[in-house]
Design a protein around this motif. Structure first.
Motif, mmCIF file in Angstrom:
data_model
loop_
_atom_site.group_PDB
_atom_site.id
_atom_site.type_symbol
_atom_site.label_atom_id
_atom_site.label_comp_id
_atom_site.label_asym_id
_atom_site.label_seq_id
_atom_site.Cartn_x
_atom_site.Cartn_y
_atom_site.Cartn_z
ATOM 1 N N GLN A 35 0.831 -1.205 0.000
ATOM 2 C CA GLN A 35 0.000 0.000 0.000
ATOM 3 C C GLN A 35 0.859 1.244 0.000
ATOM 4 O OE1 GLN A 35 -2.388 -0.418 3.517
ATOM 5 N NE2 GLN A 35 -0.860 0.509 4.845
ATOM 6 N N PHE A 36 0.337 2.288 -0.634
ATOM 7 C CA PHE A 36 1.085 3.546 -0.674
ATOM 8 C C PHE A 36 0.566 4.557 0.336
ATOM 9 C CE2 PHE A 36 -1.752 3.055 -4.332
ATOM 10 C CZ PHE A 36 -2.685 4.057 -4.113
ATOM 11 N N ASP A 37 -0.442 4.200 1.129
ATOM 12 C CA ASP A 37 -0.796 4.990 2.310
ATOM 13 C C ASP A 37 0.196 4.614 3.403
ATOM 14 O OD1 ASP A 37 -1.788 6.127 4.607
ATOM 15 O OD2 ASP A 37 -3.728 5.108 4.553
ATOM 16 N N LEU A 38 1.134 5.504 3.702
ATOM 17 C CA LEU A 38 2.211 5.191 4.643
ATOM 18 C C LEU A 38 1.845 5.480 6.096
ATOM 19 C CD1 LEU A 38 5.310 6.486 2.623
ATOM 20 C CD2 LEU A 38 4.308 4.200 2.679
ATOM 21 N N THR A 39 0.603 5.832 6.339
ATOM 22 C CA THR A 39 0.176 6.100 7.707
ATOM 23 C C THR A 39 0.325 4.861 8.581
ATOM 24 O OG1 THR A 39 -1.497 7.624 6.854
ATOM 25 C CG2 THR A 39 -1.721 6.936 9.156
ATOM 26 N N ALA A 40 0.975 5.008 9.718
ATOM 27 C CA ALA A 40 1.049 3.923 10.702
ATOM 28 C C ALA A 40 -0.200 4.027 11.589
ATOM 29 C CB ALA A 40 2.320 4.027 11.532
ATOM 30 N N HIS A 41 -1.297 3.469 11.103
ATOM 31 C CA HIS A 41 -2.586 3.633 11.778
ATOM 32 C C HIS A 41 -2.544 3.116 13.221
ATOM 33 C CE1 HIS A 41 -4.839 4.909 8.185
ATOM 34 N NE2 HIS A 41 -4.047 4.082 7.525
ATOM 35 N N HIS A 42 -1.761 2.085 13.486
ATOM 36 C CA HIS A 42 -1.722 1.508 14.827
ATOM 37 C C HIS A 42 -1.059 2.444 15.840
ATOM 38 C CE1 HIS A 42 2.245 0.612 13.123
ATOM 39 N NE2 HIS A 42 2.688 0.551 14.368
ATOM 40 N N ALA A 43 -0.335 3.465 15.353
ATOM 41 C CA ALA A 43 0.380 4.369 16.250
ATOM 42 C C ALA A 43 -0.405 5.622 16.600
ATOM 43 C CB ALA A 43 1.718 4.776 15.623
ATOM 44 N N ILE A 44 -1.529 5.854 15.944
ATOM 45 C CA ILE A 44 -2.273 7.100 16.138
ATOM 46 C C ILE A 44 -2.763 7.246 17.574
ATOM 47 C CG2 ILE A 44 -4.394 8.328 15.508
ATOM 48 C CD1 ILE A 44 -3.949 7.378 12.629
ATOM 49 N N GLN A 45 -3.356 6.196 18.113
ATOM 50 C CA GLN A 45 -3.893 6.282 19.470
ATOM 51 C C GLN A 45 -2.798 6.588 20.484
ATOM 52 O OE1 GLN A 45 -6.302 2.963 20.689
ATOM 53 N NE2 GLN A 45 -6.333 3.585 22.846
ATOM 54 N N GLY A 46 -1.670 5.920 20.356
ATOM 55 C CA GLY A 46 -0.570 6.158 21.285
ATOM 56 C C GLY A 46 -0.043 7.577 21.214
ATOM 57 N N LEU A 47 0.062 8.130 20.016
ATOM 58 C CA LEU A 47 0.548 9.499 19.865
ATOM 59 C C LEU A 47 -0.445 10.497 20.450
ATOM 60 C CD1 LEU A 47 2.077 9.388 16.276
ATOM 61 C CD2 LEU A 47 3.320 9.645 18.425
ATOM 62 N N ASN A 48 -1.730 10.203 20.333
ATOM 63 C CA ASN A 48 -2.745 11.093 20.930
ATOM 64 C C ASN A 48 -2.644 11.133 22.443
ATOM 65 O OD1 ASN A 48 -4.043 12.271 18.725
ATOM 66 N ND2 ASN A 48 -5.287 10.430 18.365
ATOM 67 N N GLU A 49 -2.077 10.076 23.015
ATOM 68 C CA GLU A 49 -1.918 10.038 24.472
ATOM 69 C C GLU A 49 -0.730 10.866 24.946
ATOM 70 O OE1 GLU A 49 -1.679 5.882 25.346
ATOM 71 O OE2 GLU A 49 -3.795 5.507 24.871
ATOM 72 N N TRP A 50 0.012 11.455 24.029
ATOM 73 C CA TRP A 50 1.094 12.350 24.424
ATOM 74 C C TRP A 50 0.564 13.664 24.993
ATOM 75 C CZ3 TRP A 50 5.601 12.308 20.282
ATOM 76 C CH2 TRP A 50 6.109 11.004 20.190
ATOM 77 N N GLY A 51 -0.724 13.916 24.777
ATOM 78 C CA GLY A 51 -1.339 15.113 25.357
ATOM 79 C C GLY A 51 -1.089 16.395 24.604
#
Length: 261
Positions: free
Chosen positions: A240-256
């Protein structure tokens, strides 16, 4: 019924034996138009030409019936696809095939591959696309062993379609036809290049560097492209050429991160 229009391209250049072999296989399936670089473009990845002029030349003009139209392009593999879609083709292709590359584009090599970047460029435009590579860097490599498999993969892609946002990365082991065990759908193996630069001096005394490296497989899974190739299977990796690491989004949102209201 109208034959499918097949756009054929590569990164080894318009005279490469791998390209000539692929053109021959595609002529059995549909109408072929070739747009390929006028010189080797290996390792260019998804580079495009933005600071220079692009030139194109028509190489075959109305010979015998069924002879593909061929164009050379002074740019990169991605440029070839862009130029084909925007300027050179009189209708939208039903599929784009890239290759057959002289050398592997399995595992991490897909990142650097001009072969796959040409296919990805077509995929971005919503055109089903496949990149083909043979794990043999020799200019006189035997491309005939996988002719039936290549033809079958393209025919099935035309029949069933390729999922939206996905491009197929197909790698073929260096093996005789009798040694090939079949086609295996795989994931991309986790691997890397352990790189080093050979530092040298020019005759004028100026330092220069020559990139070399050793392939390092970090993945022992039996569901990978590297395992398939080492066991004489043709590997097919949906890329796929969508390079978004979808599994990391939730964790990054927890950075506040703060948000303005």
């Amino acid at each position: 019924m109208k034959k499918p229009l097949i756009l054929v391209t590569n990164d080894d250049g318009i005279t490469a034996p791998g390209l000539r072999a692929l053109i021959g296989y595609m002529k059995k399936i549909g109408d072929v138009v070739v747009v390929a670089p006028d010189s080797p473009q290996s390792g260019k990845g998804h580079a495009i030409t933005i600071d220079n002029t692009l030139f194109s030349a028509k190489l075959v003009i109305d010979k015998e019936e069924g002879t593909p139209l061929e164009y050379s392009c002074s740019g990169t593999p991605a440029d070839c696809v862009k130029l084909a879609l925007q300027e050179l083709l009189d209708r939208r292709p039903d599929i784009c095939v890239s290759g057959i590359n002289h050398g592997s584009n399995s595992s991490i090599n897909v990142i650097y591959s001009g072969t796959m970047s040409a296919a990805i460029e077509a995929g971005i435009e919503g055109i089903p696309a496949i990149g083909f590579s043979l794990c043999d860097y020799a200019w006189d490599a035997d491309f005939e062993a996988a002719d039936d498999a290549i033809t079958s993969i393209v025919q099935k892609a035309l029949e069933y379609g390729i999922p939206k946002g996905v491009v197929l990365n197909v790698n073929i082991p260096k093996a005789d036809k009798e040694q090939l065990k079949g086609i295996k759908v795989c994931r991309q193996a986790r691997a890397n290049w352990k790189e080093q630069f050979d530092k040298r001096k020019s005759p004028s005394g100026r330092d220069y560097y020559w990139l070399s490296g050793e392939f390092e497989l970090l993945d022992q899974g039996e569901d990978t492209d590297e395992w398939a190739l080492s066991n004489n299977y043709i590997s097919v990796v949906p890329t796929q050429f969508d390079l978004t690491a979808h599994h990391a989004i939730q964790g990054l949102n927890e950075w506040g991160f703060t948000k303005k209201s």
